[in-house]
Enzyme design. Structure first.
Site, PDB file in Angstrom:
ATOM      1  N   LYS A   1       0.839  -1.203   0.000  1.00  0.00           N
ATOM      2  CA  LYS A   1       0.000   0.000   0.000  1.00  0.00           C
ATOM      3  C   LYS A   1       0.876   1.257   0.000  1.00  0.00           C
ATOM      4  O   LYS A   1       2.080   1.184   0.322  1.00  0.00           O
ATOM      5  CB  LYS A   1      -0.913  -0.024   1.227  1.00  0.00           C
ATOM      6  CG  LYS A   1      -0.168  -0.091   2.555  1.00  0.00           C
ATOM      7  CD  LYS A   1      -1.072  -0.597   3.669  1.00  0.00           C
ATOM      8  CE  LYS A   1      -0.328  -0.601   4.993  1.00  0.00           C
ATOM      9  NZ  LYS A   1      -1.068  -1.322   6.047  1.00  0.00           N
TER      10      LYS A   1
ATOM     11  N   TYR B   1      16.265  31.089   6.224  1.00  0.00           N
ATOM     12  CA  TYR B   1      15.125  31.866   6.695  1.00  0.00           C
ATOM     13  C   TYR B   1      15.271  32.195   8.171  1.00  0.00           C
ATOM     14  O   TYR B   1      15.669  31.349   8.974  1.00  0.00           O
ATOM     15  CB  TYR B   1      13.829  31.079   6.475  1.00  0.00           C
ATOM     16  CG  TYR B   1      13.403  31.042   5.021  1.00  0.00           C
ATOM     17  CD1 TYR B   1      13.146  32.225   4.325  1.00  0.00           C
ATOM     18  CD2 TYR B   1      13.253  29.829   4.359  1.00  0.00           C
ATOM     19  CE1 TYR B   1      12.743  32.196   2.988  1.00  0.00           C
ATOM     20  CE2 TYR B   1      12.850  29.786   3.036  1.00  0.00           C
ATOM     21  CZ  TYR B   1      12.595  30.977   2.355  1.00  0.00           C
ATOM     22  OH  TYR B   1      12.201  30.938   1.054  1.00  0.00           O
TER      23      TYR B   1
HETATM   24  C1  PLP Z   1      -0.282  -2.172   6.671  1.00  0.00           C
HETATM   25  C2  PLP Z   1      -0.777  -3.507   7.056  1.00  0.00           C
HETATM   26  C3  PLP Z   1       0.096  -4.582   7.187  1.00  0.00           C
HETATM   27  C4  PLP Z   1       1.601  -4.419   7.156  1.00  0.00           C
HETATM   28  O1  PLP Z   1       2.015  -3.931   8.409  1.00  0.00           O
HETATM   29  P1  PLP Z   1       3.558  -3.646   8.762  1.00  0.00           P
HETATM   30  O2  PLP Z   1       3.491  -3.235  10.186  1.00  0.00           O
HETATM   31  O3  PLP Z   1       3.993  -2.552   7.882  1.00  0.00           O
HETATM   32  O4  PLP Z   1       4.301  -4.890   8.542  1.00  0.00           O
HETATM   33  C5  PLP Z   1      -0.444  -5.838   7.396  1.00  0.00           C
HETATM   34  N1  PLP Z   1      -1.785  -6.017   7.512  1.00  0.00           N
HETATM   35  C6  PLP Z   1      -2.660  -4.987   7.438  1.00  0.00           C
HETATM   36  C7  PLP Z   1      -4.108  -5.253   7.595  1.00  0.00           C
HETATM   37  C8  PLP Z   1      -2.184  -3.696   7.231  1.00  0.00           C
HETATM   38  O5  PLP Z   1      -3.054  -2.673   7.184  1.00  0.00           O
END
Ligand code: PLP
Length: 348
Positions: free
Chosen positions: A40, A250
């Site tokens: 993702k 700045y």
């Molecule tokens: C993002 C996510 C993961 C991966 O989690 P990490 O902590 O990055 O390994 C696994 N399962 C679900 C449902 C997630 O939303």
């Protein structure tokens, strides 16, 4: 006239070999289970186009995105039935898209179960909430007739606190075990990266690491297995001789107490190098030599003291220290945020 743009003056280097080594290490540590991959948010900012083919070629066959908008980029590299959308389908448009593409929705609620059944159903995954109270049906809803009609491939749950020791992990594990025969799912999946560090009990059939693939270390048990994947580099775009009493950046927050050489670097907060990281003890590196950051971080630039590397020239490259556990300690940001804040220009 077609002329391609010159190379950028900053870049994110993704070590695909390290990414693959991390996936293999996590797959091995998943025991009898196989490791999938959370991809993702454009592979946590590192880029689907680069990461997903490498993971696929290494043997990964389960890919998780959050949004429907993320699906098309995945389908350029992997078959639809290997892609799951964690947010699930709340509208008939989303369900129709899942059906048309063959991507698996993760059903998270009775509403989503209904939407999926009404769209015609088909293989899906089912998220059950064992304690995170974010997404997922409640355990007692698993017997609902809407849920029973689903064709569930993977029954999954998500750990709230796998990066900590405490009672929450065992409690969620026990709840998940109690549900594993409650619905005729083909496979079971509970663990994210940190969950893999909790041991074989937590692995079931499929694990879903994200962070650790990309070099994050959420639990000490994983430290010797995980390699850095993301490297940030930016080049010098100007060198200036600063006189004693002159100020930098700045609001003139840094003033030279002696004459000094400073370098302006092509990296700023628009690239994810946040303003809060200036003015502390933070440094950029050149061949291991430390170049302290001085003055405020600008949108597109930071300024460093070149005392430790006086021979540098414009166009020379500097390294941003980005070993995630250290960068997290130094910045106060989570390892997740350090990856996902990286700006678009780094990936140009
Ligand atoms: C993002 C996510 C993961 C991966 O989690 P990490 O902590 O990055 O390994 C696994 N399962 C679900 C449902 C997630 O939303």
């Amino acid at each position: 006239m077609a002329i391609s743009p010159p190379p950028p003056t900053l870049r994110l280097v993704v070590d695909a070999e390290a990414l693959v080594a991390n996936w293999r290490a996590l797959d091995t540590r998943s025991g009898a289970a196989r490791a999938g991959a959370a991809v993702k948010a454009d592979c946590y900012g590192l880029g689907v186009a680069q990461c997903v083919p490498a993971l696929r070629d290494a043997g990964c066959r389960d890919f998780f995105v959050a949004h429907w908008s993320e699906v098309a980029a995945l389908l350029e590299h992997v078959p639809a039935h290997q892609v799951a959308v964690l947010h699930g389908a709340n509208t008939s448009a989303e369900a129709a898209y899942a059906r048309a593409t063959g991507v698996r929705p993760v059903v998270n609620s009775l509403h989503q179960a209904l939407i999926w059944n009404e769209a015609g159903g088909g293989p899906c995954h089912l998220m059950v909430d064992t304690g995170i109270h974010r997404l997922g049906i409640q355990p007692e809803q698993i017997g609902d007739s809407t849920v029973r009609r689903l064709e569930v491939e993977v029954l999954m749950s998500h750990l709230s606190s796998a990066d900590e020791d405490g009672s929450a992990n065992a409690a969620q594990l026990a709840r998940f075990k109690g549900l594993k025969n409650a619905i005729g799912a083909r496979e079971l999946s509970l663990s994210n990266s940190a969950g893999i560090g909790l041991g074989a009990d937590y692995a079931f059939d499929l694990t879903r690491p994200g962070l650790a693939l990309y070099g994050g270390i959420p639990r000490a048990e994983l430290a010797d297995a995980i390699r850095q994947v993301a490297y940030l580099k930016a080049s010098l775009i100007q060198i200036t001789d600063l006189k004693q009493g002159e100020s930098v950046g700045y609001n003139a927050e840094f003033t030279a107490t002696n004459d000094m050489r400073i370098g302006t670097v092509s990296l700023g907060y628009a690239d994810g190098f946040l303003r809060g990281w200036g003015g502390k003890d933070n440094v950029l590196l050149h061949e291991g030599r430390m170049l302290p950051i001085i003055g405020k971080v600008s949108m597109d630039m930071i300024v460093v003291d070149l005392a430790n590397a006086p021979a540098l020239h414009v166009t020379d490259w500097l390294d941003v220290p980005y070993f995630l556990p250290d960068a997290s300690r130094n910045s106060g940001l989570s390892q997740y945020e350090l990856l996902t804040i990286l700006g678009q220009r780094l990936r140009g």
